[in-house]
Write a protein that holds these residues in place. Structure first.
Motif: not given
Length: 345
Positions: A59-61, A63-74, A294-301
């Motif tokens: 949500r809110g991602v 093109a320049d968002t650092c997704t590693a800084e908003r990682m889900d708990p591993p 079909g937005g940013f990284s949307e998947g059947f998760d």
């Protein structure tokens, strides 16, 4: 008032026009309804986005968002776009694995998602600023955090894990791979075509390339026998198919490619899902269903998301959690929704 030839003629014309319209509607329905389509030989397949890696809140991602800084708990120890993560994805049941490539300073291809290395590594600059060997020395786990930077669970563990395209091709010689060209540089498409052209024809049949319009167009010019897709090729196919697909005809623009179809748009395709996927398969085209718009990284998760996949869909589903989704698909426990309204009937 008695009928005359002049009054009977318009009535006959109206009846003929009405009959023709009814036949057209019925014929179109019969030609596109899933009720009369052959039973698919298998259920859906699974496309693992970036292999098995860490997930994040999309949500809110931008093109320049650092997704590693908003990682889900591993929940596991794999990082995206690594050989180990790809192997884990195939072991979990993936039918195709997607990964990202960037051209390096020494005209090779590094497997890495970001244009810049600042987000995930300890270095700064773009991937093109570094040679492949320089990139391989970086710690690609350096920037991951799930708690705002208080801890970095993968820091120090990602050094040497950034693979080259050659390594991935060698590691998975008979697997279905989807290569994502991240730039808009047509020269990158030419360079990639030169690299792939050295592979045997049977290996090329299991490789698909997608990305920007310009590099994909350049690759298609140099290596037309490789399945490829861009926004332009997808648009050209779908516009032509919406105009002609009601007849069962598949336009030439839809042949030998891969189509990433947002689930919100899919029900409006003629013959969706069974007839559509069958028609595309007949022209050597893969169909991939992506979640939402079909937005940013949307998947059947999640299992709940997988329930939205139609029972008679036989293409691929895009997921960021192949470890959760592939076993459900293998068990036949996921797909369950109806085909929906629109052209699919």
């Amino acid at each position: 008032m008695p009928e005359t030839p002049s009054t009977r003629r318009p009535r006959r014309v109206r009846r003929l026009v009405l009959s023709a319209l009814v036949l057209l509607v019925v014929g179109t329905w019969l030609n596109n309804t899933a009720l009369l389509a052959p039973e698919p030989g298998t259920g859906p397949g699974v496309l693992a986005h970036r292999g098995l890696g860490q997930t994040f809140d999309p949500r809110g991602v931008a093109a320049d968002t650092c997704t590693a800084e908003r990682m889900d708990p591993p929940e596991h120890g794999y990082l995206e776009n690594t050989v180990a993560g790809m192997r884990a994805a195939f072991d979990a049941g993936a039918d195709q694995v997607e990964f990202d490539v960037h051209r390096t300073a020494d005209d090779r291809f590094a497997v890495f998602h970001d244009w810049e290395v600042d987000c995930r590594t300890e270095a700064s600059g773009t991937t093109r600023d570094f040679t492949l060997e320089e990139l391989r020395r970086l710690d690609i786990g350096h920037g991951y955090t799930a708690d705002g930077g208080r801890t970095h669970p993968f820091r120090g563990e990602g050094r040497g894990l950034m693979p080259s395209l050659d390594e991935v091709l060698a590691e998975f010689p008979d697997r279905e791979l989807l290569i994502h060209v991240k730039s808009e540089d047509p020269e990158e498409g030419v360079l990639l075509a030169e690299r792939l052209a050295r592979l045997p024809r049977e290996r090329l049949a299991r490789i698909t390339v997608y990305g920007g319009d310009r590099p994909v167009a350049a690759l298609r010019e140099e290596l037309p026998r490789v399945r490829s897709m861009s926004r332009q090729t997808l648009t050209d196919c779908l516009i032509a198919y919406e105009a002609l697909g009601w007849t069962g005809h598949v336009p030439d623009s839809c042949a030998h490619t891969q189509l990433h179809i947002p689930e919100g748009y899919a029900p409006w395709l003629w013959g969706w899902p069974a007839r559509f996927t069958e028609r595309m398969a007949s022209v050597d085209t893969r169909v991939v269903l992506v979640a939402g718009s079909g937005g940013f990284s949307e998947g059947f998760d999640t299992p709940a998301a997988l329930e939205r996949v139609p029972d008679d869909y036989a293409g691929l589903v895009w997921t960021n959690r192949v470890d959760r989704i592939a076993p459900l698909v293998a068990e036949g426990a996921g797909p369950g929704a109806a085909g929906g309204p629109g052209h699919g009937g």
